[in-house]
Design an enzyme around this catalytic site. Structure first.
Site, PDB file in Angstrom:
ATOM      1  NE  ARG A  56      90.294  74.114  17.871  1.00  0.00           N
ATOM      2  CZ  ARG A  56      89.696  73.473  18.884  1.00  0.00           C
ATOM      3  NH1 ARG A  56      88.432  73.087  18.773  1.00  0.00           N
ATOM      4  NH2 ARG A  56      90.368  73.185  19.997  1.00  0.00           N
ATOM      5  CG  ASN A  89      94.336  71.051  25.888  1.00  0.00           C
ATOM      6  OD1 ASN A  89      93.339  71.702  26.255  1.00  0.00           O
ATOM      7  ND2 ASN A  89      95.537  71.222  26.414  1.00  0.00           N
ATOM      8  CB  VAL A  90      91.154  68.295  20.396  1.00  0.00           C
ATOM      9  CG1 VAL A  90      89.891  67.954  21.205  1.00  0.00           C
ATOM     10  CG2 VAL A  90      91.117  69.758  19.953  1.00  0.00           C
ATOM     11  CG  ASP A  91      97.033  70.401  21.834  1.00  0.00           C
ATOM     12  OD1 ASP A  91      96.562  71.374  22.432  1.00  0.00           O
ATOM     13  OD2 ASP A  91      97.776  69.561  22.397  1.00  0.00           O
ATOM     14  CG  HIS A 106      86.859  67.497  25.880  1.00  0.00           C
ATOM     15  ND1 HIS A 106      87.088  68.729  26.435  1.00  0.00           N
ATOM     16  CD2 HIS A 106      85.984  66.878  26.720  1.00  0.00           C
ATOM     17  CE1 HIS A 106      86.374  68.861  27.541  1.00  0.00           C
ATOM     18  NE2 HIS A 106      85.706  67.743  27.747  1.00  0.00           N
ATOM     19  CB  CYS A 136      81.252  51.557   6.359  1.00  0.00           C
ATOM     20  SG  CYS A 136      80.880  53.297   6.662  1.00  0.00           S
ATOM     21  CG  LEU A 199      98.216  83.723  32.806  1.00  0.00           C
ATOM     22  CD1 LEU A 199      99.643  83.289  32.572  1.00  0.00           C
ATOM     23  CD2 LEU A 199      97.555  84.090  31.483  1.00  0.00           C
TER      24      LEU A 199
END
Ligand code: APR
Length: 230
Positions: A56, A89-91, A106, A136, A199
């Site tokens: 992704r 969204n994570v983009d 998210h 660490c 949409l």
């Protein structure tokens, strides 16, 4: 000036080629989310989960923002009142379109997290189970993604900004996942105007005061034009 609160979902990045989760051939029709998007799945098979997010992340790096992302960045820039932009969204397409302040509830594909010490850093293109935390040095790295069953990020700030919103819009989300799916009820309860941009009506349209339907790259720019009095 009325404060605007915008929540975006996978639909805003669909035309950038990143696909969605629950449409036909969406991600969750091809992957078992319990295996790739839960803490239990990561514990059971970290290599599988890293592969999923590496794929992704690669797709994200190869994608480009579309006119909807650019229109929201313009709204943030040119609207005289507060514009809160929260994304599921994570983009990073909102940022690459020029959005200044994006709240990723998210998490983000392009950031890594150490499960041992909490350190965060820019994720390498490919993450592996044996990677060590730069802070660490323990082999406890994970994608900085909020998985099912985990607490979304920056909720206090989100709730505070939602309480101020006079206009609430959801763009490209099926409204299947809480707490994001519940924001519209909160907005309605405090008298904000609400609009669903999708949409097509996503089955919860009756919760919204109005709806704008069509591909985000066409509908969002004209919506923003209207808000800016263009
Ligand atoms: N323009 C506008 N909307 C679109 C477009 C488009 N071109 N293409 C699809 N959509 C809409 C679909 O109609 C659908 O309502 O985008 C929505 C995508 O819904 P989901 O796939 O469920 O994505 P989302 O709502 O963002 O999922 C929420 O679920 O899996 C978790 O963490 C993941 O953040 C994700 C969350």
């Amino acid at each position: 000036m009325d404060a605007i609160f915008i929540l975006t979902g996978a639909g805003i990045s669909a035309e950038s080629g990143l696909g969605t989760f629950r449409d036909k051939d969406g991600l969750w029709t091809r992957y078992d989310l319990r295996r790739v998007a839960t803490p239990e799945g990561f514990r059971a098979d970290p290599a599988l989960v890293h592969d999923f997010y590496n794929m992704r992340r690669q797709n994200c790096l190869e994608a480009s923002p579309n006119a909807a992302h650019q229109a929201l960045a313009r709204l943030q820039r040119d609207y005289p009142g507060e514009v809160t932009l929260v994304t599921q969204n994570v983009d990073d397409l909102h940022e690459r379109a020029g959005a200044a302040e994006v709240i990723h509830m998210h998490g983000e594909l392009l950031r890594a997290l150490c499960a041992a010490c909490g350190h965060r850093w820019p994720a390498p293109a490919r993450m592996l189970p044996e990677d060590r935390c730069p802070a660490c040095d323990r082999a406890a790295t994970r994608p900085d993604i909020v998985w099912f069953g985990e607490v979304p990020y920056r909720m206090d700030e989100i709730v505070e900004r939602l309480a101020r919103a006079r206009l609430f819009a959801v763009i490209g989300s099926s409204g299947e996942v809480y707490p994001a799916a519940g924001f519209v009820e909160e907005a309605v309860s405090q008298g904000a105007r609400t609009v669903e941009i999708n949409l097509e009506p996503c089955g919860r349209g009756n919760l919204f005061g109005s709806g704008l339907y069509g591909p985000a790259s066409a509908v969002v720019p004209s919506w923003v034009e209207g808000l800016l009095g263009g």
